[in-house]
Motif scaffolding. Structure first.
Motif, PDB file in Angstrom:
ATOM      1  N   SER A 113      11.661   9.470   4.475  1.00  0.00           N
ATOM      2  CA  SER A 113      10.849  10.205   3.260  1.00  0.00           C
ATOM      3  C   SER A 113       9.608   9.988   3.158  1.00  0.00           C
ATOM      4  N   ASP A 114       8.672  10.809   2.252  1.00  0.00           N
ATOM      5  CA  ASP A 114       7.431  10.639   1.885  1.00  0.00           C
ATOM      6  C   ASP A 114       7.349   9.413   1.058  1.00  0.00           C
ATOM      7  N   LYS A 115       8.507   8.963   0.165  1.00  0.00           N
ATOM      8  CA  LYS A 115       8.510   7.891  -0.589  1.00  0.00           C
ATOM      9  C   LYS A 115       8.575   6.363   0.228  1.00  0.00           C
ATOM     10  N   ALA A 116       9.381   6.555   1.351  1.00  0.00           N
ATOM     11  CA  ALA A 116       9.722   5.418   2.299  1.00  0.00           C
ATOM     12  C   ALA A 116       8.516   5.439   2.834  1.00  0.00           C
ATOM     13  N   LYS A 117       7.743   6.460   3.457  1.00  0.00           N
ATOM     14  CA  LYS A 117       6.308   6.164   4.233  1.00  0.00           C
ATOM     15  C   LYS A 117       5.376   5.323   3.337  1.00  0.00           C
ATOM     16  N   ASN A 118       5.612   5.806   2.172  1.00  0.00           N
ATOM     17  CA  ASN A 118       4.190   5.491   1.012  1.00  0.00           C
ATOM     18  C   ASN A 118       4.667   3.695   0.829  1.00  0.00           C
ATOM     19  N   ALA A 119       5.633   3.506   0.670  1.00  0.00           N
ATOM     20  CA  ALA A 119       6.162   1.964   0.504  1.00  0.00           C
ATOM     21  C   ALA A 119       5.768   1.352   1.775  1.00  0.00           C
ATOM     22  N   LEU A 120       6.112   1.724   2.973  1.00  0.00           N
ATOM     23  CA  LEU A 120       5.582   1.071   4.207  1.00  0.00           C
ATOM     24  C   LEU A 120       4.240   1.226   4.337  1.00  0.00           C
ATOM     25  N   ILE A 121       3.384   1.965   3.918  1.00  0.00           N
ATOM     26  CA  ILE A 121       1.925   2.471   4.263  1.00  0.00           C
ATOM     27  C   ILE A 121       1.394   1.206   3.370  1.00  0.00           C
ATOM     28  N   THR A 122       1.865   1.389   2.110  1.00  0.00           N
ATOM     29  CA  THR A 122       1.332   0.362   1.045  1.00  0.00           C
ATOM     30  C   THR A 122       1.542  -1.079   1.321  1.00  0.00           C
ATOM     31  N   ALA A 123       2.685  -1.297   1.840  1.00  0.00           N
ATOM     32  CA  ALA A 123       2.902  -2.842   2.265  1.00  0.00           C
ATOM     33  C   ALA A 123       1.726  -3.414   3.399  1.00  0.00           C
ATOM     34  N   GLU A 124       1.690  -2.261   4.133  1.00  0.00           N
ATOM     35  CA  GLU A 124       0.654  -2.347   5.411  1.00  0.00           C
ATOM     36  C   GLU A 124      -0.647  -2.898   4.837  1.00  0.00           C
ATOM     37  N   ARG A 125      -1.000  -2.042   3.957  1.00  0.00           N
ATOM     38  CA  ARG A 125      -2.418  -2.285   3.261  1.00  0.00           C
ATOM     39  C   ARG A 125      -2.408  -3.456   2.542  1.00  0.00           C
ATOM     40  N   ASP A 126      -1.355  -3.920   1.990  1.00  0.00           N
ATOM     41  CA  ASP A 126      -1.319  -5.311   1.343  1.00  0.00           C
ATOM     42  C   ASP A 126      -1.362  -6.406   2.465  1.00  0.00           C
ATOM     43  N   ARG A 127      -0.636  -6.267   3.359  1.00  0.00           N
ATOM     44  CA  ARG A 127      -0.587  -7.033   4.531  1.00  0.00           C
ATOM     45  C   ARG A 127      -2.099  -7.244   5.029  1.00  0.00           C
ATOM     46  N   HIS A 128      -3.005  -6.420   5.042  1.00  0.00           N
ATOM     47  CA  HIS A 128      -4.393  -6.659   5.495  1.00  0.00           C
ATOM     48  C   HIS A 128      -5.362  -6.804   4.275  1.00  0.00           C
ATOM     49  N   GLY A 129      -4.776  -6.944   2.835  1.00  0.00           N
ATOM     50  CA  GLY A 129      -5.567  -7.268   1.716  1.00  0.00           C
ATOM     51  C   GLY A 129      -6.488  -6.197   1.367  1.00  0.00           C
ATOM     52  N   LYS A 130      -5.998  -4.961   1.582  1.00  0.00           N
ATOM     53  CA  LYS A 130      -6.885  -3.773   1.385  1.00  0.00           C
ATOM     54  C   LYS A 130      -6.343  -3.227  -0.187  1.00  0.00           C
ATOM     55  N   ARG A 131      -5.978  -3.791  -1.051  1.00  0.00           N
ATOM     56  CA  ARG A 131      -5.515  -3.512  -2.529  1.00  0.00           C
ATOM     57  C   ARG A 131      -5.862  -4.391  -3.149  1.00  0.00           C
ATOM     58  N   MET A 132      -6.441  -4.114  -4.444  1.00  0.00           N
ATOM     59  CA  MET A 132      -6.676  -4.985  -5.585  1.00  0.00           C
ATOM     60  C   MET A 132      -5.793  -4.531  -6.837  1.00  0.00           C
ATOM     61  N   GLU A 133      -5.817  -5.544  -7.755  1.00  0.00           N
ATOM     62  CA  GLU A 133      -5.079  -5.267  -8.916  1.00  0.00           C
ATOM     63  C   GLU A 133      -5.878  -6.240  -9.661  1.00  0.00           C
ATOM     64  N   ALA A 134      -6.410  -5.845 -11.072  1.00  0.00           N
ATOM     65  CA  ALA A 134      -7.104  -6.626 -12.007  1.00  0.00           C
ATOM     66  C   ALA A 134      -7.807  -7.692 -11.311  1.00  0.00           C
ATOM     67  N   GLY A 135      -8.703  -7.236 -10.265  1.00  0.00           N
ATOM     68  CA  GLY A 135      -9.485  -7.933  -9.697  1.00  0.00           C
ATOM     69  C   GLY A 135      -9.028  -9.063  -8.595  1.00  0.00           C
ATOM     70  N   LYS A 136      -7.770  -8.978  -8.143  1.00  0.00           N
ATOM     71  CA  LYS A 136      -7.086  -9.922  -7.351  1.00  0.00           C
ATOM     72  C   LYS A 136      -6.751  -9.059  -6.185  1.00  0.00           C
ATOM     73  N   VAL A 137      -6.894  -9.792  -4.946  1.00  0.00           N
ATOM     74  CA  VAL A 137      -6.333  -8.869  -3.784  1.00  0.00           C
ATOM     75  C   VAL A 137      -4.842  -9.006  -3.726  1.00  0.00           C
ATOM     76  N   LEU A 138      -4.261  -8.099  -3.294  1.00  0.00           N
ATOM     77  CA  LEU A 138      -2.805  -7.951  -3.307  1.00  0.00           C
ATOM     78  C   LEU A 138      -2.224  -8.161  -1.733  1.00  0.00           C
ATOM     79  N   ASN A 139      -1.288  -9.070  -1.660  1.00  0.00           N
ATOM     80  CA  ASN A 139      -0.820  -9.532  -0.463  1.00  0.00           C
ATOM     81  C   ASN A 139       0.772  -9.081  -0.134  1.00  0.00           C
TER      82      ASN A 139
END
Length: 82
Positions: A27-53
């Protein structure tokens, strides 16, 4: 048998899943969760000035959900001589 970190296991899992026919059935929801986790794996997201892992628990949960039985998880500690 090779002992991997959760991130090494994630890298193998994600590469295999993206190349598999299973990816198209998710599903799109599952793909989104996986893609978001992959982005976090590579430190490509930030929240409140901190890199998400991608942490151990989330990597394990996602891998177990979409590739049950592919990896065996082991936890433990090594006592060092002082």
């Amino acid at each position: 048998m090779e002992i991997l970190t959760h991130l090494e296991a994630w890298d193998i899992f994600y590469k295999e899943l993206r190349a598999s026919e299973q990816w198209a059935t998710l599903s799109d929801k599952a793909k989104n969760a996986l893609i978001t986790a992959e982005r976090d794996r590579h430190g490509k997201r930030m929240e409140a000035g901190k890199v998400l892992n991608l942490g151990y628990d989330r990597a394990k949960r996602l891998i177990d959900t979409y590739a049950a039985g592919r990896f065996e998880w082991v936890e433990g500690a090594i006592l060092k001589d002082m």
